[in-house]
Design an enzyme around this catalytic site. Structure first.
Site, PDB file in Angstrom:
ATOM      1  N   ARG A 145      -7.508   7.980   4.540  1.00  0.00           N
ATOM      2  CA  ARG A 145      -6.159   7.469   4.283  1.00  0.00           C
ATOM      3  C   ARG A 145      -4.988   8.437   5.047  1.00  0.00           C
ATOM      4  O   ARG A 145      -3.923   7.753   5.597  1.00  0.00           O
ATOM      5  CB  ARG A 145      -5.903   7.515   2.899  1.00  0.00           C
ATOM      6  CG  ARG A 145      -6.542   6.558   2.157  1.00  0.00           C
ATOM      7  CD  ARG A 145      -6.697   6.608   0.643  1.00  0.00           C
ATOM      8  NE  ARG A 145      -5.564   6.732  -0.300  1.00  0.00           N
ATOM      9  CZ  ARG A 145      -5.167   7.501  -1.303  1.00  0.00           C
ATOM     10  NH1 ARG A 145      -6.330   8.180  -1.654  1.00  0.00           N
ATOM     11  NH2 ARG A 145      -4.096   7.534  -1.716  1.00  0.00           N
ATOM     12  N   ARG A 152      -5.842  14.114  -8.892  1.00  0.00           N
ATOM     13  CA  ARG A 152      -5.533  12.805  -9.470  1.00  0.00           C
ATOM     14  C   ARG A 152      -6.883  12.228  -9.721  1.00  0.00           C
ATOM     15  O   ARG A 152      -7.122  11.235 -10.687  1.00  0.00           O
ATOM     16  CB  ARG A 152      -4.520  11.803  -8.572  1.00  0.00           C
ATOM     17  CG  ARG A 152      -4.421  10.731  -9.388  1.00  0.00           C
ATOM     18  CD  ARG A 152      -3.473   9.712  -8.362  1.00  0.00           C
ATOM     19  NE  ARG A 152      -3.754   9.581  -7.152  1.00  0.00           N
ATOM     20  CZ  ARG A 152      -2.995   8.765  -6.136  1.00  0.00           C
ATOM     21  NH1 ARG A 152      -1.665   8.728  -6.490  1.00  0.00           N
ATOM     22  NH2 ARG A 152      -3.486   8.419  -4.956  1.00  0.00           N
ATOM     23  N   ARG A 165      -9.030   6.957  -9.447  1.00  0.00           N
ATOM     24  CA  ARG A 165      -8.713   5.940  -8.587  1.00  0.00           C
ATOM     25  C   ARG A 165      -9.979   5.888  -7.447  1.00  0.00           C
ATOM     26  O   ARG A 165     -10.440   6.924  -6.915  1.00  0.00           O
ATOM     27  CB  ARG A 165      -7.452   6.149  -7.829  1.00  0.00           C
ATOM     28  CG  ARG A 165      -6.352   5.103  -8.520  1.00  0.00           C
ATOM     29  CD  ARG A 165      -5.232   5.555  -7.829  1.00  0.00           C
ATOM     30  NE  ARG A 165      -5.161   5.339  -6.063  1.00  0.00           N
ATOM     31  CZ  ARG A 165      -3.807   5.482  -5.719  1.00  0.00           C
ATOM     32  NH1 ARG A 165      -2.718   5.517  -6.105  1.00  0.00           N
ATOM     33  NH2 ARG A 165      -3.740   5.350  -4.156  1.00  0.00           N
ATOM     34  N   LYS A 206       5.241   9.650  -3.584  1.00  0.00           N
ATOM     35  CA  LYS A 206       6.256   8.521  -3.369  1.00  0.00           C
ATOM     36  C   LYS A 206       6.170   7.682  -4.894  1.00  0.00           C
ATOM     37  O   LYS A 206       7.270   7.574  -5.277  1.00  0.00           O
ATOM     38  CB  LYS A 206       5.464   7.655  -2.394  1.00  0.00           C
ATOM     39  CG  LYS A 206       5.476   8.094  -0.909  1.00  0.00           C
ATOM     40  CD  LYS A 206       4.962   6.960   0.158  1.00  0.00           C
ATOM     41  CE  LYS A 206       3.606   6.543  -0.157  1.00  0.00           C
ATOM     42  NZ  LYS A 206       2.252   7.652   0.059  1.00  0.00           N
ATOM     43  N   ARG A 236       4.645   0.307   6.146  1.00  0.00           N
ATOM     44  CA  ARG A 236       3.564   1.026   6.677  1.00  0.00           C
ATOM     45  C   ARG A 236       2.943   1.025   8.286  1.00  0.00           C
ATOM     46  O   ARG A 236       2.191   1.672   8.731  1.00  0.00           O
ATOM     47  CB  ARG A 236       2.250   1.157   5.936  1.00  0.00           C
ATOM     48  CG  ARG A 236       2.459   2.268   4.572  1.00  0.00           C
ATOM     49  CD  ARG A 236       1.391   1.812   3.482  1.00  0.00           C
ATOM     50  NE  ARG A 236       0.608   2.826   2.969  1.00  0.00           N
ATOM     51  CZ  ARG A 236       0.833   3.368   1.633  1.00  0.00           C
ATOM     52  NH1 ARG A 236       1.585   2.347   0.927  1.00  0.00           N
ATOM     53  NH2 ARG A 236       0.275   4.136   1.166  1.00  0.00           N
TER      54      ARG A 236
HETATM   55  P1  B4P Z   1       1.877   9.749  -4.860  1.00  0.00           P
HETATM   56  O1  B4P Z   1       2.365  10.511  -3.659  1.00  0.00           O
HETATM   57  O2  B4P Z   1       3.005   9.419  -5.688  1.00  0.00           O
HETATM   58  O3  B4P Z   1       0.623   8.921  -4.426  1.00  0.00           O
HETATM   59  P2  B4P Z   1       0.833   7.402  -4.092  1.00  0.00           P
HETATM   60  O4  B4P Z   1       2.123   7.013  -4.536  1.00  0.00           O
HETATM   61  O5  B4P Z   1      -0.265   6.910  -4.998  1.00  0.00           O
HETATM   62  O6  B4P Z   1       0.497   7.170  -2.835  1.00  0.00           O
HETATM   63  P3  B4P Z   1      -0.925   6.787  -1.928  1.00  0.00           P
HETATM   64  O7  B4P Z   1      -0.360   6.524  -0.570  1.00  0.00           O
HETATM   65  O8  B4P Z   1      -2.044   7.737  -2.261  1.00  0.00           O
HETATM   66  O9  B4P Z   1      -1.118   5.159  -2.676  1.00  0.00           O
HETATM   67  P4  B4P Z   1      -0.514   3.788  -2.725  1.00  0.00           P
HETATM   68  O10 B4P Z   1      -0.620   3.432  -3.845  1.00  0.00           O
HETATM   69  O11 B4P Z   1       0.961   3.883  -2.032  1.00  0.00           O
HETATM   70  O12 B4P Z   1       1.079  10.654  -5.809  1.00  0.00           O
HETATM   71  C1  B4P Z   1      -0.110  11.549  -5.656  1.00  0.00           C
HETATM   72  C2  B4P Z   1      -0.500  12.597  -6.831  1.00  0.00           C
HETATM   73  O13 B4P Z   1       0.348  13.660  -6.683  1.00  0.00           O
HETATM   74  C3  B4P Z   1      -0.274  12.006  -8.335  1.00  0.00           C
HETATM   75  O14 B4P Z   1      -1.237  12.371  -9.204  1.00  0.00           O
HETATM   76  C4  B4P Z   1       0.981  12.755  -8.516  1.00  0.00           C
HETATM   77  O15 B4P Z   1       1.048  12.949  -9.960  1.00  0.00           O
HETATM   78  C5  B4P Z   1       1.025  14.120  -7.961  1.00  0.00           C
HETATM   79  N1  B4P Z   1       2.453  14.656  -7.596  1.00  0.00           N
HETATM   80  C6  B4P Z   1       3.226  14.157  -7.289  1.00  0.00           C
HETATM   81  N2  B4P Z   1       4.383  14.929  -6.900  1.00  0.00           N
HETATM   82  C7  B4P Z   1       3.933  16.085  -7.483  1.00  0.00           C
HETATM   83  C8  B4P Z   1       4.354  17.401  -7.244  1.00  0.00           C
HETATM   84  N3  B4P Z   1       5.532  17.619  -6.606  1.00  0.00           N
HETATM   85  N4  B4P Z   1       3.559  18.373  -7.574  1.00  0.00           N
HETATM   86  C9  B4P Z   1       2.419  18.139  -7.998  1.00  0.00           C
HETATM   87  N5  B4P Z   1       1.695  17.073  -8.103  1.00  0.00           N
HETATM   88  C10 B4P Z   1       2.518  15.986  -7.695  1.00  0.00           C
HETATM   89  O16 B4P Z   1      -1.235   2.920  -1.644  1.00  0.00           O
HETATM   90  C11 B4P Z   1      -2.664   2.613  -1.885  1.00  0.00           C
HETATM   91  C12 B4P Z   1      -3.610   1.720  -1.039  1.00  0.00           C
HETATM   92  O17 B4P Z   1      -2.924   0.388  -1.094  1.00  0.00           O
HETATM   93  C13 B4P Z   1      -3.230   2.236   0.453  1.00  0.00           C
HETATM   94  O18 B4P Z   1      -4.266   3.233   0.852  1.00  0.00           O
HETATM   95  C14 B4P Z   1      -3.385   0.661   0.970  1.00  0.00           C
HETATM   96  O19 B4P Z   1      -4.928   0.582   0.903  1.00  0.00           O
HETATM   97  C15 B4P Z   1      -2.621  -0.143  -0.017  1.00  0.00           C
HETATM   98  N6  B4P Z   1      -1.402  -0.367   0.718  1.00  0.00           N
HETATM   99  C16 B4P Z   1      -0.254   0.068  -0.074  1.00  0.00           C
HETATM  100  N7  B4P Z   1       0.719  -0.248   0.669  1.00  0.00           N
HETATM  101  C17 B4P Z   1       0.522  -0.986   1.742  1.00  0.00           C
HETATM  102  C18 B4P Z   1       0.898  -1.524   2.880  1.00  0.00           C
HETATM  103  N8  B4P Z   1       2.396  -1.333   2.838  1.00  0.00           N
HETATM  104  N9  B4P Z   1       0.318  -2.054   3.938  1.00  0.00           N
HETATM  105  C19 B4P Z   1      -0.882  -2.030   3.900  1.00  0.00           C
HETATM  106  N10 B4P Z   1      -1.594  -1.508   2.723  1.00  0.00           N
HETATM  107  C20 B4P Z   1      -0.905  -1.057   1.720  1.00  0.00           C
END
Ligand code: B4P
Length: 186
Positions: free
Chosen positions: A139, A122, A128, A8, A83
């Site tokens: 998660r 990651r 992280r 994402k 979410r």
């Molecule tokens: P991403 O999939 O981009 O992971 P993310 O955006 O960090 O999503 P995530 O759900 O983990 O965390 P978020 O910050 O939203 O990338 C993952 C990895 O994969 C990266 O290293 C990337 O380089 C790699 N990658 C991507 N595409 C690839 C490909 N095609 N091939 C290989 N590798 C690839 O949320 C974190 C926390 O914040 C949540 O757990 C929660 O506690 C809180 N939070 C956020 N939003 C919230 C909400 N709306 N409500 C309540 N809590 C919330």
């Protein structure tokens, strides 16, 4: 939308740049607040570290304030929000107020094993706090219980674009653009 590790954050930045709108990542805003030690960061940290969602009232207010900023007036891309069902309802109210509508909900589909592999990778590169194996598992569970069902809500509205999120980042981006090309913009 998509489970943790689906790509994402990776895709949101590129897609938002393309459309000249801000990518609003609730996860990034929480992490910035945690690292600056703000009151919001203090509230969010314990939930994030445990792999739980930050309470809706905290998250909703934060998104509402961000959407009110001038750079979001032409439109915006939300990464990681909504979410929960309460967030879906809150977002409907916010979007109606701005005079926009939700043009599309992009859902990234990625195999479970690949998700875990990406997040463990990651963990090594970025360190992280919520990328440990135990928290990653939690998660994924929280996503399945609270967020995955929301895709059905948006599917009923006819705005879901399901994208194969496997493979190279650029290939996934191309699939997203191909899908969004045919979506009318509000
Ligand atoms: P991403 O999939 O981009 O992971 P993310 O955006 O960090 O999503 P995530 O759900 O983990 O965390 P978020 O910050 O939203 O990338 C993952 C990895 O994969 C990266 O290293 C990337 O380089 C790699 N990658 C991507 N595409 C690839 C490909 N095609 N091939 C290989 N590798 C690839 O949320 C974190 C926390 O914040 C949540 O757990 C929660 O506690 C809180 N939070 C956020 N939003 C919230 C909400 N709306 N409500 C309540 N809590 C919330």
């Amino acid at each position: 939308m998509g489970p943790p590790g689906a790509g994402k954050g990776t895709q949101a930045r590129v897609v938002a740049d393309h459309f000249g709108i801000p990518a609003i990542s609730t996860g990034d805003i929480f992490r910035a607040n945690v690292s600056q030690g703000t009151p919001l960061g203090q509230k969010a940290q314990e939930f994030m570290d445990a792999g739980e969602y930050v309470p809706d009232e905290v998250t909703n207010l934060m998104v509402r304030n961000r959407i009110d900023e001038p750079d979001a007036s032409p439109g915006f891309l939300l990464d990681g929000y909504p979410r929960t069902l309460a967030q879906v309802e809150e977002l409907d109210g916010m979007v109606a107020f701005t005079g926009h509508r939700l043009d599309a909900v992009v859902v990234l589909i990625v195999d479970q094993n690949e998700l875990v592999a990406r997040l463990l990778q990651r963990a090594q590169s970025e360190g992280r706090a919520d990328d440990t194996e135990e928290v990653i598992r939690r998660r994924q569970e929280v996503y399945g219980e609270q967020t995955e069902p929301l895709i059905g809500v948006y599917r009923q509205r006819g705005i879901v674009q399901e994208i194969d999120g496997m493979g190279e980042v650029d290939d996934v981006t191309k699939r997203i653009f191909d899908a969004l090309d045919v979506v009318p913009q509000s």
